[in-house]
Design an enzyme around this catalytic site. Structure first.
Site, PDB file in Angstrom:
ATOM      1  CB  THR A 110      27.944  29.686  31.539  1.00  0.00           C
ATOM      2  OG1 THR A 110      27.369  30.251  32.721  1.00  0.00           O
ATOM      3  CG2 THR A 110      28.100  28.182  31.724  1.00  0.00           C
ATOM      4  CD  GLU A 161      40.226  38.551  43.185  1.00  0.00           C
ATOM      5  OE1 GLU A 161      39.731  39.580  42.706  1.00  0.00           O
ATOM      6  OE2 GLU A 161      40.662  38.475  44.347  1.00  0.00           O
ATOM      7  CB  VAL A 193      35.458  42.757  39.888  1.00  0.00           C
ATOM      8  CG1 VAL A 193      35.853  44.229  39.780  1.00  0.00           C
ATOM      9  CG2 VAL A 193      33.977  42.623  40.203  1.00  0.00           C
ATOM     10  CG  ASP A 250      31.536  44.051  31.806  1.00  0.00           C
ATOM     11  OD1 ASP A 250      31.375  42.849  32.114  1.00  0.00           O
ATOM     12  OD2 ASP A 250      32.617  44.655  31.939  1.00  0.00           O
ATOM     13  CE  LYS A 259      33.866  43.317  34.691  1.00  0.00           C
ATOM     14  NZ  LYS A 259      34.621  43.817  33.529  1.00  0.00           N
TER      15      LYS A 259
END
Lengths: 176, 314
Positions: free
Chosen positions: B77, B130, B133, B201, B205
């Site tokens: 999502t 995994e 990022v 964003d 990460k």
């Protein structure tokens, strides 16, 4: 030419009056006292608040010779701001940008030199939006060893006080 | 493995599509409004068709999907910050039933890493992420192979949208707004690009990387962040004249976690162009490891999810 082993490179910062013959007068004592002139840096157009011209001179000399040179300069009534005890070995480039940087540049640079161990070596300004718009400047700094992190932190602080942003380099060796 | 996929955007759809060729069976799919469940395995093509034509995956509910029989839950999502809901609840539900979880959603591991690891300890299921990022780039499996204790720093270009904009500004000398509009036209940037261009964003990460690499728990708030939207074209031009360029770089090292535009060597490893991502891993004994590749996209992200599913099978 080889320099004797006890010679180091010192950076001497001077402020010269704006009148003919001043630079020659300032360089004379260097040769007289055995110093070897390595470079003379003069940032065009930059003036101190008193209207003097800041000049930076790299001299290869022994520490005794440096003392003699500085004394001679002062005796000749030449303003010595700083006679470095260490050669500036770390260089870094950063880009500043923001509204009105073009009109504020000289003060920003003075502020950087006043609050850090770094010397401004070179500045390139790009003010493509015209006076008072968003401008960018690439500044090349020479700083004492191991002070890069500190210099960058101070640079960020000065920039933020002036409403400017800094694009910092990655630390030496990174990103290559 | 039997997998349940929650989230049916580009990533969720690519997972449904790729599951079978990778030897998995999709037994349930949910989008934001509905779900579909078939314990014997769904027909991927039919589910994707229905999503495309009717805008929904099926006649059932999300709860039916979460309650269904599966081995691994794929959480795809859209990422939310704050308390990372509703994804966090989906993770809790799956782990509570001793099922594995594969995250594409960054929220739970960026914002509530300790909670997720705590729930994992109490469960027979495991959590892998995994895909969170670097898209298809195997970032966490690389760190796992090297051993997190042997990694001293990680840095890189972690947002393709921001990198595309900076690349275009450099190549064409255009202003930010122009490059952004181009990116939006070709689907590289969203209508609201805030998440990408403000650095959020990339910061999420970096928080995840820091959570894996350090003993400290990071969230978005702990990441020093500066975006790219104010960078004038003149700054890129000056950088280029000096043999450098500007990239939005995320960095995790002993002194902290930060995302900022940085000057990098114009021809250096970090100066990837377009939507490419790159990750540099600094190791204690083996110097620097560089991995680059596509950092976003349905199939790219789904590829990372498939690699997590494979790990979970062992």
């Amino acid at each position: 030419m080889t320099e004797s082993v006890d010679k180091q490179i010192y950076t001497v910062r001077l402020e010269l009056r704006d009148r003919p013959g001043e630079l020659r007068r300032a360089l004379e004592p260097i040769a007289t006292h055995g110093g070897n002139l390595r470079s003379v840096f003069h940032e065009r157009g930059n003036r101190t608040p008193r209207g003097d011209i800041p000049v930076e001179v790299d001299v290869a000399a022994s520490s005794e010779q440096l003392d003699a040179i500085v004394s001679a300069l002062r005796a000749d009534d030449i303003t010595v701001i700083k006679a470095g005890t260490q050669r500036y070995t770390e260089e870094l480039t950063a880009i500043l940008f923001g509204q009105g940087l073009d009109t504020d540049l000289s003060e920003t640079l003075s502020s950087i030199e006043a609050s850090t161990a770094a010397t401004v070596r070179d500045v390139t300004l790009a003010a493509t939006e015209g006076a008072g718009g968003t401008a960018s400047a690439r500044i090349h700094l020479a700083t004492e060893p191991d002070t890069t992190t500190e210099t960058l932190a101070t640079l960020r602080e000065i920039a933020s006080q002036r409403g400017l942003a800094v694009v910092e380099p990655l630390a030496a060796g990174e990103g290559s | 493995m039997r997998i349940a996929v929650v989230g049916a955007g580009a990533v969720g759809q690519a997972v449904v599509e790729l599951a079978e060729p990778y030897g998995h069976t999709v037994t349930a799919v949910a989008d934001s409004s509905a779900g579909v469940v078939d314990a014997d395995g769904l027909d991927a093509e039919a589910v994707l068709d229905r999503k495309r034509t009717e805008g929904t995956v099926g006649p059932q509910t999300l709860d039916a999907v979460l309650d269904s029989e599966y081995d691994a839950l794929v959480e795809a999502t859209p990422t939310t910050v704050g308390d990372a809901q509703p994804a966090f609840e989906h993770v809790r539900t799956a782990l509570g039933r001793d099922r594995d979880v594969v995250l594409a959603n960054k929220g739970p591991v960026a914002q509530r890493y300790d909670d997720v690891r705590g729930m994992e300890r109490d469960s027979d299921g495991a959590v892998r992420f995994e895909a969170t990022v670097g898209g298809a780039i195997p970032v966490f499996s690389t760190i796992e192979d090297i051993g997190a204790e042997n990694v001293t720093a990680v840095r890189g270009v972690l947002n393709g949208t921001a990198n595309f904009i900076l690349s275009r500004m450099t190549a064409e000398g255009v202003a930010y707004e122009h490059a952004l509009a181009e990116a939006q036209d070709i689907g590289v940037a969203e209508a609201d690009p805030t998440f990408d261009v403000d650095g959020t964003d990339a910061a999420l990460k970096c928080a995840i990387l820091a959570n894996v690499l350090t003993d400290t728990t990071y969230t978005l708030d702990a990441v020093e962040m500066m975006g790219i939207r104010d960078i004038p074209a003149s700054a890129l031009e000056l950088a280029q004249q000096g043999g450098s360029t500007i990239r939005l770089i995320g960095e995790v090292d002993e002194s902290g976690v930060r995302v900022r535009p940085r000057l990098v060597d114009e021809h250096g490893t970090l100066a990837v162009s377009g939507t490419q991502n790159i990750v540099q891993v600094e190791t204690t004994h083996a110097g620097r490891v560089n991995i680059s590749g596509r950092g976003a996209g349905g199939h790219e992200t789904a590829t990372a999810i498939m690699s997590d599913l494979r790990q979970l099978e062992y």
